[in-house]
Each structure stands twice: as structure tokens, then as C-alpha cells.
Enzyme design. Structure first.
Site, PDB file in Angstrom:
ATOM      1  N   LYS A  42       0.674  -1.176   0.137  1.00  0.00           N
ATOM      2  CA  LYS A  42      -0.125  -0.543   0.069  1.00  0.00           C
ATOM      3  C   LYS A  42       0.603   1.283   0.359  1.00  0.00           C
ATOM      4  CE  LYS A  42      -1.261  -0.156   4.322  1.00  0.00           C
ATOM      5  NZ  LYS A  42      -1.410  -1.426   5.409  1.00  0.00           N
ATOM      6  N   ARG A  90       9.310  -8.799  19.284  1.00  0.00           N
ATOM      7  CA  ARG A  90       8.621  -8.362  19.647  1.00  0.00           C
ATOM      8  C   ARG A  90       8.085  -9.878  20.027  1.00  0.00           C
ATOM      9  NH1 ARG A  90       5.625  -3.653  15.855  1.00  0.00           N
ATOM     10  NH2 ARG A  90       5.972  -6.092  15.114  1.00  0.00           N
ATOM     11  N   SER A 128       4.559   0.386  13.971  1.00  0.00           N
ATOM     12  CA  SER A 128       4.093   1.280  13.040  1.00  0.00           C
ATOM     13  C   SER A 128       3.066   1.362  12.487  1.00  0.00           C
ATOM     14  CB  SER A 128       5.720   1.058  11.998  1.00  0.00           C
ATOM     15  OG  SER A 128       6.647   1.806  12.097  1.00  0.00           O
TER      16      SER A 128
END
Ligand code: PNS
Length: 157
Positions: A42, A90, A128
Site C-alpha cells: 500500500k 517483539r 509502526s
């Protein structure tokens, strides 16, 4: 022997979690290249040039090189004569996503080492994607991103 590490990512935008990893990378490698990927799918929030500049400004206190890249990561690794790729983890979900890429990258470029590092625990929730969502919905992203990124985001309103 001098070791070169590439820390690749989309960095749309660069977060405090990314900065934490960049700082850790500088402690283990002689040369650190932060490689900012063209957005594959995108439309990104920030252009490639803006993302590179924000990484550069966020890492002004570090000894890093920042460059854009497109195409295969292993081609960049060859071009930069890199010894290692660094990716942040993470969660276990991140590992599931990363493992096939690491395996295939190593298969395509034998000798390349892929390192995974955990960000500081208090930064592990930052992504993000969530920064973009919080920003889009009018929330405060300041505690999640470097000050220069916060200024750039504020100008997007
Ligand atoms: O920050 P991101 O979006 O998680 O970064 C992902 C990125 C850009 C590091 C990854 O998609 C990548 O390495 N892209 C380059 C294309 C490539 O080499 N693909 C084959 C992987 S086996």
C-alpha cells in the site's frame, strides 16, 4: 575483522523500538547500515525519501549509514558486503513471520548471518502500524516515536 550489519525495515514511521535496536546494533557491529525499504504493497504514510531522512535525523547521535533499497535484501547484503542482517522480535508472532524469510535469505546467500534482537521490554508493544493508527484516530503518539518523527507526524494533520 570488521563486521557490517544491515538493519532493514519499512520504518513507516521509525519508532523508539527501532531506535533501541539501532543503538544495540551499533554496540555489536563495526559498520551499521539502516536500509529503508520501498513500500511493497500500500501507499506508505511517509515517502521513501522522508522515511530515510527521519531515520537519519533520529539516529544523528549514532554512527550509522542510512540508505533506501528495493528488490531482494540479499542483493543489498552482497552490495554492502554485509556479514549480518538484524531484525527485531517483539513476540512469537514476529518469529513465525521472520523465520521463513531468514531461512530463505540464508539459503540464497550462504554465509549471511541473521540476528534477532529483543527491544527493551517497555518498547515491545510499539509498532509502526499502531503508531499510524493512533495518529489517524487523533491519539498521542509522542511517547512511542523519536521527537523528529513526532514533529513530522504533527505536520501531517
Ligand atoms: O519493517 P518491515 O515491513 O517488517 O520490513 C520487511 C522487509 C522490508 C525487511 C522485508 O520485507 C524484506 O526484506 N524485503 C525485501 C524483499 C526480499 O528480500 N524478499 C524476500 C525475503 S525471503
Amino acid at each position: 575483522m570488521s563486521k557490517t550489519l544491515i538493519y532493514p525495515g519499512t520504518f513507516d514511521p521509525f519508532t523508539l523500538g527501532h531506535l533501541d535496536l539501532a543503538e544495540r546494533a551499533c554496540r555489536i557491529a563495526d559498520r551499521v547500515v539502516i536500509a529503508v525499504a520501498e513500500h511493497s504493497s500500500k501507499q506508505p504514510l511517509f515517502s521513501l525519501a522522508q522515511r530515510c531522512q527521519l531515520v537519519r535525523d533520529s539516529c544523528a547521535h549514532l554512527r550509522v549509514e542510512v540508505r533506501p533499497f528495493s528488490g531482494l535484501l540479499i542483493n543489498l547484503a552482497q552490495e554492502e558486503q554485509a556479514d549480518m542482517i538484524l531484525r527485531g522480535l517483539r513476540s512469537g508472532t514476529d518469529l513465525d513471520y521472520e523465520r521463513p524469510m531468514a531461512d530463505l535469505n540464508r539459503r540464497m546467500l550462504p554465509g549471511l548471518e541473521v540476528l534477532f534482537m529483543l527491544p527493551a521490554a517497555e518498547l515491545a508493544a510499539i509498532s509502526s502500524t499502531l503508531v499510524r493508527e493512533i495518529h489517524r484516530l487523533g491519539g498521542n503518539t509522542q511517547p512511542l516515536i523519536p521527537a523528529v518523527v513526532a514533529t513530522a507526524l504533527a505536520n501531517k494533520r
